[in-house]
Structures are given as structure tokens and as C-alpha cells.
Design an enzyme around this catalytic site. Structure first.
Site, mmCIF file in Angstrom:
data_model
loop_
_atom_site.group_PDB
_atom_site.id
_atom_site.type_symbol
_atom_site.label_atom_id
_atom_site.label_comp_id
_atom_site.label_asym_id
_atom_site.label_seq_id
_atom_site.Cartn_x
_atom_site.Cartn_y
_atom_site.Cartn_z
ATOM 1 C CE LYS A 36 2.823 1.678 5.518
ATOM 2 N NZ LYS A 36 2.563 0.830 6.661
ATOM 3 N N GLY A 116 3.422 -9.097 9.771
ATOM 4 C CA GLY A 116 2.907 -9.374 11.110
ATOM 5 C C GLY A 116 2.498 -8.110 11.837
ATOM 6 C CG MET A 118 -3.143 -3.582 13.237
ATOM 7 S SD MET A 118 -3.852 -2.262 14.168
ATOM 8 C CE MET A 118 -3.880 -0.977 12.979
ATOM 9 N NE ARG A 353 5.302 1.684 -4.024
ATOM 10 C CZ ARG A 353 4.313 0.938 -3.644
ATOM 11 N NH1 ARG A 353 4.192 0.588 -2.389
ATOM 12 N NH2 ARG A 353 3.415 0.508 -4.495
#
Ligand code: PEP
Ligand code: MG
Length: 933
Positions: A36, A116, A118, A353
Site C-alpha cells: 500500500k 490478521g 491490523m 489497483r
């Protein structure tokens, strides 16, 4: 804070750069900045208006974790403050300021996305004071409190570890009090009450008040992101999928200024694709909502408008959005799926994307982007995974259906079809000829069921795997097949199948999906395949860029025509036994098998000769001037006879019928004694002497067949009397086939039609076998050439499908002009796995446990079978450097296996007709990827 040394590079932390504003981070360095973060940097640097922000690198994460996960690397918060000042400057807002508050989002992001990690924290920077500023700016109290309560809950949960249930409990109490069922029914004061309750929940759970200092909030959130890298789910995921530190090591933190699309009627939010992802058409495609936040678009609370309407509502901004669309495609050279927000008349791009598209969309965009010179033809080919084309080549279930499957088997041949259940091939043929749509449901199929295949829309079996007879034949015909649906019990006698408690009777409609293996009750609508002009163009580019030729496995003139339509450049395997199974021909074949002398056998063969000759002529003419590889008879001949059990049962029935007929005769005789002859009239067939005669004949024939079945019985028929072994023991069978091929060739070549037959011998293990068959060929060739006064043009070759053939390939090559790898049998022989049994019994477990990477009957086993193939290629070409070599096993249509065949230097791959387009693209990929490396 104490200065630490990172073990990685031995630099004092103060000399390592941990924070990168979007303008400066390296957009290609996902390892350092996470996917990202790198993306945000790249977007910013190509001039897109991304909300300002910065990335804290994965190295900072590792340094923090090295430091026991308590202290951030020395000096990091000072740099964070410096960067926050820069963000304040470019947004004109201030972090923690009650009048004009800057809020930020905090996100994790590693080089590979993984569950999993954050969750995103939005609206960080809110407290009692800044909240008032937000309400004033948006002029929306409800929005303000909604954002606040969401922030407290998310921050409480992910950064402070407060269990969700505690918040949910309070939330439900307020909802109950307000008498509403869903969140949108809550008003500003309800949400205010919820926020207050949530603050108490946090205080109660952590023993400390909710942090109001905005920098404290930010520091806690950064640490929480870093800690989430070692969270149990993330660690388990990395272990499960073998994600190594080289692939992803640590998570970055992205801190981005929040922008709001709900700051009035000069604000909006939306999502868009640079082209229509459904059709691939070059039109702007998307939706937006004025004065709304992103969630509203997704949640469906208000109906978004098509993006083209923005042209009327905000013409200037629409122009900017069009600009953004062009910039995105020019830079990424790929269709983009992006999110945008307009805040007070300023357009921001939040994320972009590569757009996910179906096969239709991918093919059209590839061809059009190449024609627009946005990408090269090479890139146009490489951006499409070959297997994706499968979607375009078979009917598929309408994606809107909601039916629950009755059962699941193996997806053995793609496509979907509906029809009435029938449980034997004769009924299928009978009903199919009458125009009924049927699905042939069998425990497993055999070669003599072939007429049932032709008449059916699809095949369902309860036994067998993806290379079972049913699967291979169905794929060859391009019909859907679900194989090995073990939950189904087929009872042919009762003409029914049981699936658990459910009973399907003959005539009940079912739908099978050979792409997923699901079986449904009733008719589910299907969508027809499309072979568009774009697909034709794309595949013509693929052919230009391939070294491998792509042939089809086809056994009839009809499949040959179909194969041509798919772009087959020849036929790599015509299995002649399929022609024998036609219901008009089977009786002659049985006559041939039952023959006890060569003369009797020859009589039957003489009847088959003209039929085969016509078959071959039709196929050769259909494919001219392309090569047609015709394989001499391969399967053990008892496959053309019914099984022992079937014959015993039939004989039992015939004996019962005989005794009933005798009974009826007795009855007639008795009537005469009673002088009541007229009571029953004339005795009908078969209950008369003529009938008895016929029954006796039938019994005699079936007993002969049973005797033959006993004689021909083999413990391991697939390793037994088949292939060239048959040709050596019954030379007249092979001679008839060779004569039929060469006579068909002579008929065409005499009138100057350029047909190219190739005679192929199966199951060869020794040069002497080839010499023997070659003698037959030479003799027939000489005779026909003399008779017709022409020189016959054809090739003679062998299949390579037994291990000894690979090892002895230099010797075999002396007798032939081509090799064709039969990797179905070769895989079976190399592993000593019976392909019929392995796929249903132990192979799935082997793959699940990682003992084998793939089912070797689907993906070529490069390390075992592949080495034997390499040996055969090397040996074969040592003897004959220009030896033509191909593959005709099922692997010939599988992209990874095709890539391997390319590296071996084969000349062609051959696969079932509907796989031809996939293979053409895979052949191009193999060549292009090799050239790239
Ligand atoms: C093979 O063995 O790969 C092959 C093509 O022959 P069959 O599947 O007909 O045995
Ligand atoms: Mg074979």
C-alpha cells in the site's frame, strides 16, 4: 529512549531513514514500504492528487520488534511530528486543532497482503474538541458522532485490545432504547450517547481514560500496527503459506490525511474502473454519490449514480476525473479500479489497483490496449492467464442462480449442461435421438458407451477421476463432465440414482457444472460461450509468437471441424477405437473378436475396411493440408465386449424368456386339448416357435461372447494385450487399418488434394515391434502405389508411452519420422499408479500433504516423467536430428506442462479441441517468458 543498533545493517538507528513522505518513497520498493505504501508513493509521484501522508517503513517495524515491542526506534516520533507538520501545511488543517482539525487514517501494509494484520483506523485525531470542529465543517452532527463512535471502537479494539463484545453490548442497549434495528435508524443524540458509553468501556477495560492527546493516539496506533505483525493469525498465515522474510518482512505504517466526500454539495465520493470490467469496452465505468462518504457507496444506503452523470453535476470535476482516468492507464498500462473523493471541490485519488476482470473483459482490453499502442502485443498476451480463456469456450451457469448443489464430484470436463437423467447409453441414445436433452449418469463409463456420449448433453459418473474414460472422452467432445461424485449410488436396474435420501428417477432433470464439479437438481439457466473477434485476434498474435504448434485430439470429422474452429493446426491424435464403438459398427467389431480363425476374422475386417476408409477420408479432407495423426488400435479388444457380469445376467434373462415361451406354448397346446383354441388367438412373438428359435440363437451368441470374455480375461488389461501387441498377434487388424488410411490417402492425393496422414503405433517398447508394423505399411504402400500410379505421401511414427521406449528412443528413432508422447500412460507407468484408481483414492491426500505438488495426471511431473521425456528427446534427435516430436496426452492442454514441452524443444502439443485456445495462448507464453529470462 535508548539508541539501538539493528542487527540487520549494523547502522545506528539515527542514521537509518525510517519515514518517507509520499513524494519521496520508492514506489517500487514494496519490501521496505509495503504494498500500500509503495503504491501511495507511486501515485503521488506520477502527479495524482493523493491526500498527503507518509509511510513508516518495515525496517522501523523490525527495529521496534527487536526492541521487545515496547519502544519505537529512537527519534521516530520527532520525525513523525515533522511529517505531520508537512501534512498540515499541504491540507491547511491542523492536527488536534478544534476549529479546523486534521484527521488521519492509520493502516498496516506489508509487501504481501495477509489476514490478521491490523485493521485500518480512520478519523484518528478525534477528541471532544476536534469533534466539534468536524461537526461544524460538515454541518452534520450525526456524521460527527458516528465517526467518533466508530473511531473509539476501532481504536479501542485494535490499538488498546478492548474486546468487541463490550462495545457491542452498549450499542445494543442504545439501539433497543431508541427502538431501532439497524444503525442507520440512530440519530445524533443516540450516537452521542453511544460515544460516551464507549469512552467508559475503554476506561473500564484499560484502567485509563481514552487518550485525548492526538500524538498519543498516533503513537499508540503506530505501535499497534507494528505489534500486529507478530499477531497469532498473521504468524500462522505466514507459516501456512511459507511466506519467507525475503517475500515480506515486517509491516509498514501508512499515515494519510482524511478527506471527506460529505462536506456539502461540492463534495462527493465514488469508485470507478478505467474501462468496463464486464465487457472490456473502453468506456468510463463507475458510480458516485454527492455529499457522501465512501461507505455509503458500498453499503447501498443511497443509490449511487453512474459516473457519466458527474459531467452534468460537476463538469469541471468530471474533466479532472477523466484526466485522472487517462493518467492512471497511461502510467500503469493496465485497467485500473480506483477510489476517489471530492472534498470541497478538490478531487483526490485514494487508491488504485489493477482491475479484476472476467475473461471477456481481459481479452477485449488486451486487444484494444495493444491497438491503442498503450501496451505491446507481447504484453497483451502475457497479461492473460491461459486458463482464463476456458471461461469463454463452454456454456457456463448463469452466475445469478442461487441453487444449492445436491452433490459434488471432480470437475472433469468444463462447461455446464442440464438434462433428464438416464442410466445407460442405449436409453441416452434413444431419448437423445428423439430430441430429449439427457445427462448420462453412470457408475463409470466404458468405450461401448460412446453412442450415449454423443446423445447426451453431459456425463456424470460416481467413480473415476479426471483422466477416467468418461473425463477424457467428454473433454475430447467438449461436453461437460463431473466424475467421481462418490455420494451418488447408481442403480441401473431400478433406473434410479440415490444421493443421500434423495432419489433421482430416469427422466428427472439435473444440471451438472463440469467447471466446479457440482450437481444440481432441476434446470439452471446457462450462458452460451462466445468466440469473439477480439479472441480471434489475440490468438492470432499468440500463434505468431509461439514455437510450439497446437494440434487437437479428435476422432471424428465433426470434432475435427470443431477443432479447426478453435484454431487447431492439425490433429495430433485420432483414436481409431472410437470409430469402432458406433452402434452400427460394434456388431461387426464383435464378429471380428468372436472369430476363431483368421479367415473368419478377415471377413469381419473386410466389412470394417470401407467404413474406416470413409472416416479417414472425411477427417483428412476436413483438415487438409494439415497433418492428421491416426493411431492404430490401442485398447484391449475385450473392451468392445460387455462384461462377464452383464453377459451372465443377459443369459439368465434369455433362459427365463425361453422357459416362459415354452410355458406359453404349453398353454396353447392345453387349450387345444380343452377345445378352446380361439380363447387366446394367435400366439405373438416371441411366444411361438419362431421366437424360440431366435432366443436359442441369442443364447448361443451370448454364450460365445461369454466364452470369449473368459478367454480374453486379463488381470491388468492396461498392461496387457493392447496396443502394438495386438497388431503383432492379430496382424490383420492393423493391416486393415493401415490399408484404410492409405487408400483414403490415395483417393485424395490422386486428385491432388494435399492430405497429410501420419500413422502412429501405440504402446511400443522395442524397435522390433516397429519393424514388424513397418513391414505391413511397406507392403500395402507398394501395392497401392502400383495400383494408383502415385507416390503416397505420409509419415510413420510411434507413441512414446512406456518407460522402455524413452530409454531406447535412439533405437526407435531409426524406424520412424515422429514421436508423440502419450503422457497419460507414461505417467501411469513412471509412477506405477493406476490412473483409474489413483485419482479417487490416494492422490488428493498426497497433494494435500504436499507429498506431490500436483496430481501428475493433470500437471506433467517434470522431475520424473519430464526427465524420461528429455531422455527420449535427446536420444531420438541424436539418431534423427530433425525428428518431429509432440505430446498427445492430457497434459498437452495444461499451461505449465506446455511450458515444459516448449523447453524440451517439442514441435507440437495436442489436446482436446476446446482446450486448443488455452494451449495456443500457453504456447505463446512459454516462448515469450523464456525470451524474457
Ligand atoms: C496417452 O497415453 O497419453 C494417450 C494419449 O493414450 P490414451 O490416453 O488413449 O491411452
Ligand atoms: Mg496411451
Amino acid at each position: 529512549m535508548k539508541e539501538i543498533i539493528t542487527p540487520k545493517n549494523n547502522l545506528p538507528v539515527s542514521e537509518i531513514r525510517y519515514i518517507f513522505p509520499f513524494m519521496e518513497g520508492d514506489g517500487k520498493n514494496k519490501h521496505l514500504l509495503g504494498g500500500k505504501g509503495a503504491n501511495l508513493c507511486e501515485m503521488t509521484q506520477i502527479g495524482l492528487n493523493v491526500p498527503p501522508g507518509f509511510v513508516i517503513s518495515t525496517e522501523a517495524c523490525l527495529a521496534y520488534l527487536d526492541n521487545k515491542g515496547t519502544e519505537l526506534p529512537f527519534g521516530i516520533m520527532e520525525t513523525v511530528k515533522k511529517e505531520m507538520n508537512a501534512v498540515e501545511k499541504s491540507t491547511g488543517k491542523l492536527f488536534g486543532n478544534p476549529d479546523n482539525p486534521l484527521l488521519v487514517s492509520v493502516r498496516s501494509g506489508s509487501a504481501m497482503s495477509m489476514p490478521g494484520m491490523m485493521d485500518t483506523i480512520l478519523n484518528l485525531g478525534l477528541n471532544e474538541e476536534t469533534l466539534q470542529g468536524l461537526i461544524k465543517q460538515t454541518n452534520n452532527e450525526r456524521f460527527g458522532y458516528d465517526a467518533y463512535r466508530r473511531f473509539i471502537q476501532l481504536f479501542g479494539k485494535v490499538a488498546l485490545g478492548v474486546p468487541d463484545e463490550k462495545f457491542d453490548k452498549e450499542f445494543e442497549i442504545v439501539k433497543h432504547k431508541a427502538g431501532v434495528k439497524v444503525d442507520i435508524g440512530l440519530n445524533a443524540s443516540d450516537l452521542k450517547e453511544i460515544s460516551e458509553k464507549f469512552l467508559e468501556v475503554v476506561k473500564e477495560h484499560t484502567g485509563k481514560p481514552f487518550p485525548t492527546n492526538v500524538y498519543d493516539q498516533l503513537e499508540i496506533a503506530i505501535k499497534a500496527v507494528f505489534n500486529s505483525w507478530m499477531g497469532k493469525r498473521a504468524v500462522d498465515y505466514r507459516r501456512e503459506f511459507n511466506i519467507t522474510p525475503q517475500q515480506a518482512n515486517g509491516t509498514a505504517v501508512n499515515v494519510v490525511a482524511m478527506v471527506f466526500g460529505n462536506m456539502g454539495n461540492d463534495s462527493a465520493t465514488g469508485v470507478a474502473f478505467t474501462r468496463d470490467p464486464g465487457t472490456g469496452e473502453n468506456v468510463f465505468f463507475g458510480e458516485y454519490l454527492v455529499n457522501a462518504q465512501g461507505e455509503d457507496v458500498v453499503a447501498g444506503i443511497r443509490t449511487p449514480k453512474p459516473v457519466l452523470e458527474l459531467q452534468i453535476e460537476m463538469p469541471d470535476l468530471y474533466k479532472q476525473l477523466e484526466d485522472l482516468r487517462n493518467k492512471l492507464e497511461t502510467h500503469y498500462k493496465e485497467v485500473q479500479d480506483f477510489e476517489f473523493t471530492i472534498e470541497k471541490g478538490i478531487l483526490y485519488c485514494l487508491q488504485t489497483r489493477n482491475g479484476k476482470m472476467n475473461a471477456t473483459g481481459m481479452v477485449r482490453t488486451s486487444v484494444e490496449m495493444a491497438k491503442e499502442l498503450l501496451i505491446s502485443k507481447k504484453e497483451a498476451l502475457l497479461r492473460i492467464k491461459p486458463d482464463l480463456l476456458e471461461q469463454l469456450l463452454h456454456p457456463r451457469l448463469d452466475s445469478l442462480h442461487k441453487s444449492t448443489p445436491l452433490a459434488q464430484g471432480l470437475p472433469a470436463s468444463p462447461g455446464a449442461a442440464s438434462g433428464a437423467c438416464v442410466f445407460d447409453a442405449d436409453r441416452a441414445e434413444f431419448l437423445g435421438r428423439g430430441g430429449e436433452k439427457v445427462i448420462l449418469v453412470r457408475e463409470e463409463t466404458k468405450p461401448e458407451d460412446i453412442h450415449g456420449f454423443f446423445a447426451s448433453q453431459g456425463i456424470l459418473t460416481s467413480r473415476g477421476g479426471k483422466t477416467s474414460h468418461a473425463a477424457v472422452v467428454a473433454r475430447g467432445m467438449g461436453k461437460p463432465c463431473v466424475a467421481g461424485a462418490e455420494g451418488i449410488q447408481v442403480d441401473i436396474k431400478l433406473r434410479q440414482a440415490k444421493i443421500g435420501e434423495k432419489v433421482l428417477h430416469e427422466g428427472d432433470y439435473i444440471t451438472i457444472d463440469g467447471g466446479t464439479g457440482f450437481v444440481y437438481q432441476g434446470v439452471i439457466p446457462t450462458v452460451d460461450p462466445t468466440f469473439s473477434d477480439e479472441l480471434k485476434t489475440l490468438l492470432s498474435w499468440a500463434d505468431e509468437m509461439s514455437q510450439l504448434k497446437v494440434f487437437a485430439n479428435a476422432d471424428t470429422p465433426e470434432t475435427a471441424k470443431k477443432a479447426l474452429g478453435y484454431g487447431a493446426m492439425g490433429i495430433g491424435l485420432c483414436r481409431t477405437e472410437r470409430m469402432f464403438n458406433d452402434s452400427n459398427r460394434l456388431p461387426i467389431v464383435i464378429e471380428m473378436i468372436l472369430a476363431n480363425t483368421e479367415v473368419e476374422r478377415q471377413k469381419a475386417l473386410n466389412k470394417l475396411l470401407p467404413i474406416q476408409r470413409q472416416d479417414f477420408k472425411d477427417i483428412l479432407l476436413t483438415m487438409a493440408p494439415r497433418p492428421v495423426t491416426i493411431r492404430l488400435l490401442d485398447p484391449p479388444i475385450h473392451e468392445f465386449l460387455p462384461t462377464k457380469e452383464e453377459l451372465i445376467e443377459e443369459l439368465e434373462h434369455l433362459h427365463q424368456l425361453k422357459s416362459t415361451t415354452n410355458g406359453v406354448n404349453n398353454l396353447y397346446n392345453s387349450l387345444r386339448l380343452l377345445q378352446a383354441e380361439d380363447a387366446l388367438g394367435v400366439s405373438p412373438m416371441p411366444f411361438n416357435n419362431k421366437g424360440l428359435e431366435l432366443i436359442d440363437k441369442a443364447i448361443e451368441k451370448k454364450e460365445l461372447m461369454l466364452k470369449k470374455v473368459h478367454e480374453l480375461y486379463e488381470v491388468n488389461p492396461m498392461l496387457g494385450h493392447r496396443g502394438v501387441r495386438l497388431g503383432i498377434t492379430y496382424p490383420e487388424i492393423y493391416k486393415m487399418q493401415i490399408q484404410a488410411i492409405l487408400e483414403a490417402t490415395a483417393e485424395c492425393q490422386k486428385v491432388h488434394i494435399d492430405v497429410r496422414p501420419e500413422i502412429m503405433v501405440p504402446q511400443v517398447c522395442s524397435r522390433l515391434e516397429l519393424i514388424k508394423v513397418k513391414e505391413f505399411v511397406d507392403e500395402i504402400q507398394q501395392r497401392l502405389e502400383a495400383e494408383n500410379g502415385i507416390k503416397l505421401v505420409f509419415k510413420f511414427g510411434t507413441m512414446i508411452e512406456v518407460v522402455r521406449a524413452c530409454v531406447d528412443a535412439d533405437e526407435l528413432a531409426k524406424e520412424v519420422e515422429f514421436f508423440s508422447f502419450g503422457t497419460n500412460d507414461l505417467t501411469q507407468a513412471t509412477f506405477s499408479f493406476s490412473r483409474e484408481d489413483a485419482e479417487n483414492k490416494f492422490l488428493p491426500l498426497y497433494v494435500e500433504k504436499g507429498i506431490l505438488e500436483h496430481n501428475p495426471f493433470e500437471v506433467l511431473d517434470v522431475n520424473g516423467v519430464g526427465k524420461l521425456m528429455r531422455m527420449a528427446v535427446d536420444f531420438g534427435r541424436k539418431t534423427k536430428p530433425d525428428l518431429k516430436i509432440g505430446i498427445c496426452g492430457e497434459h498437452g492442454g495444461q499451461p505449465d506442462s506446455i511450458a515444459f514441452c516448449h523447453t524440451l524443444g517439442l514441435n507440437y502439443v495436442s489436446c482436446s479441441a476446446p482446450r486448443v485456445p488455452v494451449a495456443r495462448l500457453a504456447a505463446a507464453h512459454a516462448n515469450l517468458i523464456e525470451r524474457k529470462q
